[in-house]
Design an enzyme around this catalytic site. Structure first.
Site: not given
Length: 293
Positions: A188, A247
């Site tokens: 990611r 995040c």
């Protein structure tokens, strides 16, 4: 009783008397969050089927976030407002000086780390995450109970000291000294996959420190000295106070912040909107690949 401020193990928790501790079950499944009071998420259903005796339930969406603020560009899990979070603590019957212990089902203790950080933001130091979470408690043969737990409400009024612990969009871009650590998984961060947010990649200049690297094979945190050495290698010449964590939505980043605090590297901050907040404005740059751009 000496209050624990980062982690607590199963035996330590089991030794506490019920009137010494407020236990909070934070189990939550991002893929099955539920849609409301009549459709509770998987985490809450699991809680009702079995939890640590005396534990109240905290929903990541309803109690630890304010989803109505998504339109403000604050990411998928915007921080709750002070008044709303005060009401949550009131409903749980929290009183000043009580040890708070939070846990969840995942070995990473993700939602529990979010609650740990929110309580620090509110000036409550006596909060610890159960190392290993609910699986560690059950694995140790400790008792469980089912159903809901209702505690006697108490008046609570909290204030978030955001200037000490959080970073917003503008200050993130304006601070050349900060070191941005992205807690997401490597694919990611690189932008190879993006299962949740509309854009893949990372904030230019951010380094990748997947939260999973904080854990041992058994799902518990690594020793404090091991974490200290590993994070120092990432920080280089930066001080812990230079570090800003992020995040996808400001939840798993709290895991890295917790790990640093446990390792004695204190004073790092959170970019709460995180990646989902960053990409809410298409004018913000995006980097891809393994090297910070």
């Amino acid at each position: 009783m000496t209050l624990r401020t980062t982690l607590i193990d199963v035996e330590e928790l089991a030794a506490l008397a019920p009137d010494e501790v407020l236990i909070v079950d934070c189990r939550f499944d991002l893929m099955a969050p539920g849609t409301g009071q009549r459709d509770v998420g998987k985490g809450e259903r699991d809680y009702r089927e079995g939890h640590i005796p005396g534990a109240v339930y905290a929903s990541l969406d309803a109690d630890l976030s304010d989803l109505s603020r998504k339109a403000e560009g604050l990411g998928r899990h915007p921080l709750p407002r002070e008044e709303a979070f005060s009401h949550v603590l009131s409903r749980w019957g929290w009183r000043e000086g009580t040890q708070i212990v939070c846990y969840d089902a995942a070995s990473g203790s993700l939602a529990a780390a979010r609650l740990w950080w929110l309580l620090r933001l509110a000036g409550i130091p006596g909060v610890a995450v159960l190392d290993g979470g609910y699986p560690a408690w059950v694995g140790a043969g400790k008792p469980v109970e089912s159903g809901d737990v209702h505690r006697t409400p108490r008046p609570v009024s909290l204030h978030f000291d955001a200037s000490l612990y959080t970073v917003d969009h503008a200050s993130l871009r304006a601070d050349p000294e900060r070191l941005l650590l992205d807690a997401r998984a490597v694919p990611r961060y690189r932008g190879e996959v993006e299962p949740i947010d509309p854009v893949g990649g990372h904030v230019p200049g951010a380094l990748n420190r997947p939260f999973s690297e904080n854990l041992r094979d058994d799902g518990r945190f690594k020793r404090a000295d091991v974490l200290h050495k590993e994070f120092e290698a990432v920080l280089g010449t930066h001080s812990p106070q230079d570090v800003v964590h992020m995040c996808g939505s400001g939840v798993t980043a709290c895991h890295n912040l917790l790990a640093m605090e446990h390792a004695g590297l204190t004073g790092s901050r959170l970019y709460a909107p995180s990646w989902s907040g960053w990409v809410s404005d298409a004018s913000r740059p995006v980097a891809k690949g393994s090297e910070p751009g």
